[in-house]
Design a protein around this motif. Structure first.
Motif, PDB file in Angstrom:
ATOM      1  N   ILE A   9       0.845  -1.192   0.000  1.00  0.00           N
ATOM      2  CA  ILE A   9       0.000   0.000   0.000  1.00  0.00           C
ATOM      3  C   ILE A   9       0.881   1.244   0.000  1.00  0.00           C
ATOM      4  CG2 ILE A   9      -2.013  -1.029   1.125  1.00  0.00           C
ATOM      5  CD1 ILE A   9      -0.940  -0.030   3.781  1.00  0.00           C
ATOM      6  N   ALA A  10       0.259   2.373  -0.309  1.00  0.00           N
ATOM      7  CA  ALA A  10       0.938   3.668  -0.252  1.00  0.00           C
ATOM      8  C   ALA A  10      -0.057   4.691   0.259  1.00  0.00           C
ATOM      9  CB  ALA A  10       1.456   4.063  -1.640  1.00  0.00           C
ATOM     10  N   GLY A  11       0.404   5.554   1.133  1.00  0.00           N
ATOM     11  CA  GLY A  11      -0.481   6.570   1.694  1.00  0.00           C
ATOM     12  C   GLY A  11       0.289   7.792   2.137  1.00  0.00           C
ATOM     13  N   GLY A  12       1.138   8.280   1.257  1.00  0.00           N
ATOM     14  CA  GLY A  12       1.961   9.428   1.620  1.00  0.00           C
ATOM     15  C   GLY A  12       3.344   8.976   2.031  1.00  0.00           C
ATOM     16  N   CYS A  13       4.045   9.828   2.719  1.00  0.00           N
ATOM     17  CA  CYS A  13       5.420   9.552   3.156  1.00  0.00           C
ATOM     18  C   CYS A  13       5.498   8.184   3.822  1.00  0.00           C
ATOM     19  CB  CYS A  13       5.867  10.648   4.118  1.00  0.00           C
ATOM     20  SG  CYS A  13       7.485  10.356   4.832  1.00  0.00           S
ATOM     21  N   PHE A  14       6.393   7.352   3.349  1.00  0.00           N
ATOM     22  CA  PHE A  14       6.457   5.989   3.865  1.00  0.00           C
ATOM     23  C   PHE A  14       6.955   5.890   5.294  1.00  0.00           C
ATOM     24  CE2 PHE A  14      10.138   5.265   0.562  1.00  0.00           C
ATOM     25  CZ  PHE A  14      10.994   6.152   1.213  1.00  0.00           C
ATOM     26  N   GLN A  84      -0.291  14.177   0.990  1.00  0.00           N
ATOM     27  CA  GLN A  84      -0.462  13.880   2.410  1.00  0.00           C
ATOM     28  C   GLN A  84       0.304  14.944   3.159  1.00  0.00           C
ATOM     29  OE1 GLN A  84      -2.374  11.397   4.088  1.00  0.00           O
ATOM     30  NE2 GLN A  84      -3.166  11.282   2.008  1.00  0.00           N
ATOM     31  N   GLY A  85      -0.375  15.671   4.020  1.00  0.00           N
ATOM     32  CA  GLY A  85       0.294  16.734   4.773  1.00  0.00           C
ATOM     33  C   GLY A  85       0.956  17.718   3.827  1.00  0.00           C
ATOM     34  N   ASN A  86       2.223  18.023   4.090  1.00  0.00           N
ATOM     35  CA  ASN A  86       2.983  18.957   3.257  1.00  0.00           C
ATOM     36  C   ASN A  86       3.527  18.321   1.988  1.00  0.00           C
ATOM     37  OD1 ASN A  86       2.657  21.029   5.161  1.00  0.00           O
ATOM     38  ND2 ASN A  86       4.435  20.335   6.311  1.00  0.00           N
ATOM     39  N   ASP A  87       3.452  17.003   1.883  1.00  0.00           N
ATOM     40  CA  ASP A  87       4.021  16.283   0.741  1.00  0.00           C
ATOM     41  C   ASP A  87       3.038  16.273  -0.424  1.00  0.00           C
ATOM     42  OD1 ASP A  87       6.364  15.628   2.172  1.00  0.00           O
ATOM     43  OD2 ASP A  87       5.376  13.876   3.043  1.00  0.00           O
TER      44      ASP A  87
END
Length: 164
Positions: A9-14, A84-87
């Motif tokens: 899965i992926a959901g922003g910064c790992f 996600q957030g600042n990313d």
């Protein structure tokens, strides 16, 4: 280990995803890396199209795929496209890399449950992508928040379970 499976899965910064998943009951191992992109042997500085993903090894006698996805939707915002957030950017997309039709069907079911809950302000934009290859990230990114306890993360547990 005969009772283990892997999920991608992926959901922003790992870093943040790994930090939370490693503590989840039933998870026996985590590794961060790159998945779903264009180049072979991606690196942190060169991973076009790849998401910052996580490989989760879990014990099927303690948690199942649906339970992993339930937690996934509690710890990142699945309603923001490529952010996600600042990313920002496709590296930070919300994605499930299904390995078979059963996983795809379960992912679709969980997405419907999350959307119906109205806990998030928008609808889920998580992409469902067929698994191809997972490329482990460089060693400095593995267990990053254990090595740097005050390091950046945009992940936190926001809700209780979506499942009954």
């Amino acid at each position: 280990m005969e009772n283990t499976k892997k999920v991608y899965i992926a959901g922003g910064c790992f870093w943040g995803m790994e930090d939370l998943f490693r503590k989840l009951n039933g998870v026996v191992d985590t590794e961060v890396g790159y998945i779903g992109g264009e180049n072979e042997n991606p690196t942190y500085r060169n991973h076009p199209g790849h998401a910052e993903g996580i490989e989760i090894t879990y014990d099927t006698t303690e948690i199942n795929f649906k339970g992993i996805l339930d937690y996934f939707y509690r710890i990142h915002n699945p309603t923001t496209v490529d952010q996600q957030g600042n990313d920002r950017g496709s590296s930070y997309r919300s994605a499930i890399f299904f390995q078979n039709e059963e996983e795809k069907q379960i992912a679709e079911e969980v997405i419907a449950i999350v959307n119906k809950s109205n806990k998030w302000d928008g609808k889920v934009v998580t992409t469902l992508e067929p698994y191809t290859k997972f490329w482990p990230a460089e060693e400095e990114h593995q267990d990053y928040l254990l090595k740097h306890p005050n390091g950046y993360t945009c992940h936190s547990e926001r809700f209780g379970t979506f499942l009954d």
